[in-house]
Design an enzyme around this catalytic site. Structure first.
Site, PDB file in Angstrom:
ATOM      1  N   GLU A 309      -9.505 -26.736  23.246  1.00  0.00           N
ATOM      2  CA  GLU A 309      -8.639 -25.735  23.861  1.00  0.00           C
ATOM      3  C   GLU A 309      -7.716 -25.092  22.822  1.00  0.00           C
ATOM      4  O   GLU A 309      -7.084 -25.793  22.028  1.00  0.00           O
ATOM      5  CB  GLU A 309      -7.803 -26.385  24.971  1.00  0.00           C
ATOM      6  CG  GLU A 309      -6.969 -25.396  25.771  1.00  0.00           C
ATOM      7  CD  GLU A 309      -6.405 -26.016  27.036  1.00  0.00           C
ATOM      8  OE1 GLU A 309      -5.341 -25.543  27.491  1.00  0.00           O
ATOM      9  OE2 GLU A 309      -7.009 -26.965  27.578  1.00  0.00           O
ATOM     10  N   LYS A 367      -3.983 -22.342  34.697  1.00  0.00           N
ATOM     11  CA  LYS A 367      -2.769 -23.169  34.696  1.00  0.00           C
ATOM     12  C   LYS A 367      -1.920 -22.733  35.886  1.00  0.00           C
ATOM     13  O   LYS A 367      -1.146 -21.782  35.809  1.00  0.00           O
ATOM     14  CB  LYS A 367      -2.015 -23.016  33.378  1.00  0.00           C
ATOM     15  CG  LYS A 367      -0.864 -23.990  33.232  1.00  0.00           C
ATOM     16  CD  LYS A 367      -0.269 -23.957  31.837  1.00  0.00           C
ATOM     17  CE  LYS A 367      -1.130 -24.707  30.847  1.00  0.00           C
ATOM     18  NZ  LYS A 367      -0.487 -24.820  29.517  1.00  0.00           N
TER      19      LYS A 367
END
Length: 447
Positions: A309, A367
């Site tokens: 990531e 998120k």
């Protein structure tokens, strides 16, 4: 037309059925009304505790902090911080329904609050007036047979020229989903699936465990418990990677070795590493050098698949997309199999669509607190699946038990590829909250 002969016994049964219908129909009507229509009669809220801390990422990456045990001493630089690491704040919103059921949603921000284009640090007291005023006026007295339209209205609300803080939009929309599910006497996953035309997963969503890099025992617990993806270790600054990235390479090798030693036979979780742009900083955004290093990193993680990531953070969003595309091409040419995951520069629903349409990455972290209202997260996850990009239902350790449960329902309804374990970074608590919630939900839906 000839009449129909009815025996006295049959006539009695007809009269009895008609009498029962007149007595039962009001109750059936009430059940139908409860299942499809319910008004919100009040909005309450109370401050509470989120699951972790918030940290001044800018100060940490600038090297302004000094470790003192768990604390990070030094002067913060991001507005809203009193210190580099401080407790997060939370407001729990409660919607009282006309049958006295209570729906709950929690407002909070993510660990690295105020960074990378996010809203400022969430200070609970500053948002009480808008909850008492505009939000209360928008929801009290409304029918909650459907949550989507009201949640989208709240998400787009402008007060004094500004949209509501993402934390407020996140928490209020959670409460609206919970209220709609209570009104219909169904799991929240079923409510989401009906309102968005999706199909609830028939199996558990794979879990991504999360723990700090300096807590090896937590990563080992994940392995023993068989978590599908681990450990979301965070290397926040380039210095954390070690000289030439040696610390990161060693950590990946340690994870792979311990998986073999602690996991059940045949256990091969994906290893997920979040480096916050550190690799790009280490190699000065040289994509050839970055690709070579990632190939070595994948070798250390083998035989476990590697998810990486935010290997770099470009100066612009388009620069981030272009760099990801260039890196993917180099990795493919070299035969290096690594799943690239987007986070930075991908904070909104529009951002998610942009990255997905560009084919820039293999997976996108949605998120959830960053996207504000959960309607945005739902739409983002579904869009990722539609475009063939990995749908990662993420969030923050700074969330709560309630937001974690609701995230589990959303992941099921959107058939996410990965669901982050939250709240906190202790592994056990978040895992049991979310996995048990999914198990109960699947059992109820199967029934």
């Amino acid at each position: 037309m000839k009449g129909i002969a009815i025996s006295p016994g049959a006539m009695y049964e007809v009269i009895l059925c008609m009498w029962c219908a007149t007595k039962i129909s009001p109750y059936l009507s009430q059940l139908s009304r409860n299942a499809r229509s319910m008004k919100i009669t009040d909005l309450l809220y109370v401050p509470g505790l989120p699951g972790y801390m918030i940290k001044d990422l800018a100060a940490i990456r600038a090297g302004l902090g000094r470790k003192n045990g768990i604390d990070i001493e030094g002067e913060p630089v991001t507005p809203g911080f009193r210190r580099i690491m401080q407790p997060g704040e939370m407001i729990s919103v409660m919607l009282v329904l006309e049958d006295r059921q209570v729906a709950v949603g929690d407002c909070m921000d993510v660990i690295f609050s105020g960074a990378a284009g996010r809203d400022p640090v969430f200070v609970a007291a500053a948002h009480r007036p808008v909850l008492d005023g505009a939000v209360r006026a928008a929801v009290v007295g409304r029918d909650i047979g459907s949550f989507r339209s009201i949640a989208e209205e709240i998400d787009g609300m402008v007060v004094d020229g500004r949209r509501l803080h993402t934390a407020v939009r996140y928490g209020v929309s959670q409460a609206l989903l919970h209220a709609a599910a209570l009104a219909r006497h169904e799991p929240m996953a079923a409510t989401v699936a009906r309102e968005y035309g999706s199909a609830v997963s028939e199996t558990m969503i794979p879990m991504l465990g999360m723990c700090p890099t300096d807590q090896p025992a937590s990563a080992e617990k994940m392995m023993i418990k068989g978590i599908e993806v681990l450990p979301h270790a965070n290397f926040i600054a380039a210095a954390d990677l070690g000289p030439d990235g040696a610390a990161l390479l060693d950590y990946a090798g340690w994870l792979s070795r311990r998986v073999g030693e602690l996991g059940a036979e045949g256990y091969r979780p994906s290893i997920h590493l979040d480096v916050y742009g550190g690799i790009g900083e280490l190699f000065e955004m040289n994509l050839d050098a970055i690709a070579g290093f990632i190939g070595e990193l994948a070798g250390r993680a083998s035989p476990c698949p590697l998810l990486l990531e935010t290997p770099f953070v470009a100066d612009t969003q388009q620069g981030q997309i272009d760099a990801f595309k260039g890196l993917r091409e180099r990795l493919a040419d070299a035969g290096i199999k690594v799943g690239l995951v987007a986070d930075e520069w991908c904070n909104t629903l529009d951002d998610v669509k942009l990255f997905a349409d560009a084919g820039a990455v293999d997976m996108i972290q949605v998120k959830m607190p960053d996207l504000g209202g959960i309607t945005n997260s739902i739409a983002a996850l579904l869009y990722c699946r539609e475009r063939g990009v990995g749908a990662y239902c993420g969030g923050s350790a700074n969330e709560t038990d309630q937001s974690a449960r609701i995230s589990a329902h959303i992941a099921l309804a959107c058939r996410a590829d990965i669901l982050m374990v939250k709240p906190g970074q202790g592994v056990d608590e978040g895992l049991l909250i979310m996995r048990n919630e999914m198990a109960r939900t699947l059992a109820l839906l199967a029934r």
